[in-house]
Motif scaffolding. Sequence first.
Motif, short mmCIF file in Angstrom:
data_model
loop_
_atom_site.label_atom_id
_atom_site.label_comp_id
_atom_site.label_asym_id
_atom_site.label_seq_id
_atom_site.Cartn_x
_atom_site.Cartn_y
_atom_site.Cartn_z
N TYR A 171 52.80 35.09 58.40
CA TYR A 171 53.03 36.48 58.78
C TYR A 171 54.54 36.71 58.89
O TYR A 171 55.18 37.07 57.91
CB TYR A 171 52.30 36.80 60.08
CG TYR A 171 52.30 38.29 60.42
CD1 TYR A 171 52.05 39.25 59.44
CD2 TYR A 171 52.53 38.74 61.72
CE1 TYR A 171 52.05 40.60 59.73
CE2 TYR A 171 52.52 40.10 62.03
CZ TYR A 171 52.28 41.02 61.03
OH TYR A 171 52.27 42.37 61.31
N THR A 172 55.13 36.42 60.04
CA THR A 172 56.58 36.59 60.17
C THR A 172 57.34 35.29 59.96
O THR A 172 58.57 35.30 59.89
CB THR A 172 56.94 37.14 61.57
OG1 THR A 172 56.54 36.18 62.57
CG2 THR A 172 56.25 38.46 61.83
N ILE A 190 45.45 34.49 62.54
CA ILE A 190 45.20 35.39 61.41
C ILE A 190 44.15 34.86 60.43
O ILE A 190 43.33 35.65 59.93
CB ILE A 190 46.53 35.74 60.70
CG1 ILE A 190 47.45 36.48 61.67
CG2 ILE A 190 46.27 36.59 59.46
CD1 ILE A 190 48.82 36.85 61.09
N ARG A 243 46.35 46.62 61.69
CA ARG A 243 46.83 45.54 62.56
C ARG A 243 48.06 44.83 62.00
O ARG A 243 49.03 44.58 62.74
CB ARG A 243 45.69 44.53 62.75
CG ARG A 243 46.08 43.27 63.50
CD ARG A 243 46.41 43.54 64.96
NE ARG A 243 47.00 42.38 65.57
CZ ARG A 243 46.32 41.32 66.00
NH1 ARG A 243 44.99 41.30 65.91
NH2 ARG A 243 46.94 40.29 66.53
N TYR A 244 48.06 44.52 60.72
CA TYR A 244 49.12 43.68 60.16
C TYR A 244 50.13 44.43 59.29
O TYR A 244 51.24 43.94 59.08
CB TYR A 244 48.51 42.52 59.38
CG TYR A 244 47.64 41.65 60.25
CD1 TYR A 244 48.17 40.94 61.31
CD2 TYR A 244 46.28 41.57 60.03
CE1 TYR A 244 47.38 40.18 62.15
CE2 TYR A 244 45.46 40.81 60.85
CZ TYR A 244 46.02 40.10 61.91
OH TYR A 244 45.21 39.34 62.73
N TYR A 302 49.17 40.13 51.56
CA TYR A 302 48.17 40.81 52.38
C TYR A 302 47.74 42.10 51.68
O TYR A 302 46.54 42.44 51.66
CB TYR A 302 48.75 41.19 53.75
CG TYR A 302 48.91 40.07 54.75
CD1 TYR A 302 49.08 38.74 54.36
CD2 TYR A 302 48.91 40.34 56.11
CE1 TYR A 302 49.25 37.74 55.29
CE2 TYR A 302 49.08 39.35 57.05
CZ TYR A 302 49.26 38.04 56.64
OH TYR A 302 49.43 37.05 57.57
N PRO A 343 52.60 38.63 53.82
CA PRO A 343 52.86 40.07 53.64
C PRO A 343 53.99 40.29 52.64
O PRO A 343 54.98 39.54 52.65
CB PRO A 343 53.29 40.54 55.04
CG PRO A 343 53.09 39.39 55.95
CD PRO A 343 53.07 38.16 55.13
N SER A 385 51.03 33.42 63.42
CA SER A 385 49.97 33.51 62.40
C SER A 385 48.74 32.66 62.70
O SER A 385 47.76 32.75 61.96
CB SER A 385 50.54 33.09 61.04
OG SER A 385 50.95 31.73 61.06
N GLN A 423 53.07 44.91 66.62
CA GLN A 423 52.11 44.21 67.46
C GLN A 423 52.21 44.65 68.92
O GLN A 423 51.19 44.73 69.63
CB GLN A 423 52.32 42.69 67.35
CG GLN A 423 52.07 42.14 65.96
CD GLN A 423 50.71 42.54 65.41
OE1 GLN A 423 49.70 42.45 66.09
NE2 GLN A 423 50.70 42.99 64.16
N ALA A 443 57.56 43.80 62.66
CA ALA A 443 56.23 43.29 63.00
C ALA A 443 56.07 43.15 64.51
O ALA A 443 54.98 43.40 65.05
CB ALA A 443 55.99 41.96 62.30
#
Length: 293
Positions: A155-156, A80, A288-289, A262, A231, A77, A19, A15
């Motif tokens: 997210y991560t 987001i 994007r993600y 996601y 995700p 995040s 990004q 990720a």
Amino acid sequence: MKKEYKFDDNFKRWARALQFAFREDVLNDYNEFRAPQVLLSEDNARNGLIFYEGYRDSILDKVGKVATQLTSNMLRSEHIPYNLFTPLETMPDIAVDLFGRIIDVSIERVVDIKIEYAGKYEHSAYLNDRTSFDAYVEYVSVDGRNGGIGIEVKYTENEYPLGDKEGKDISGANRNYRDMTECSGYFKSGLDISMFLTAHHLRQIWRNHILGYSMLNNGDVDIIHHVHVYPERNVHFHDYALPEYRNLLSEKGNESFKTITYEDYFAMLDKYSLNQEVANWVKYLRKRYLGVD
């Protein structure tokens, strides 16, 4: 050149590279001296380049033109929820259908979509701490009930260490934790909340879940659901934390607790992609993600 960080797991490493590439290749934000390299320049952060261009102005009206972690760090995040949910404020019919599908409730109208929401009263009315939802959807169901959807977006991120105050609260200093856990009926018989002192991967999920119940208990809503969005490639949640947490839940708890990746959320949005505005938005979200063109 892209740097690697020794504390990144496999997904976060992927990720971070995604990004970094998006910052340079799509946003044309070049600054080889930014560390970490997923940070936007101050000017681009103030101008909101971290947000989807199609709804950037309306998002900036909410957050302001400032350079903070929210507007500059593309890997975290915090930003987001704005990209995932704020556009739905302009699509009331889609919002009604989409959120109804997510929680399996027939919704008459969506009243409001809030970002960073901890309830309409003081903290003491709920968990008496600083727990909040990343996003919160207020709605009225077709049978006239006032409903709420508390949403946590990851997210991560994965687990986080126990804070000193949090540890004391779980150990008994904050009676609301135990009371809301027991009164909710969300958990199987015999659950001892002291397990969350060491279950670092479950603690925040639990706190958000019972925050929702505390709003129900306080009379803010007639029905409440907690939705965890993440995700699929984040194996910490997909393979471990979320299945393990769900195993703690009663039938009532499982009904009130929803998870969606996601990938599945974006696929749900595809239903409305005859609307070119939606199609463009979903294309951005995937690129994007998830790194999908």
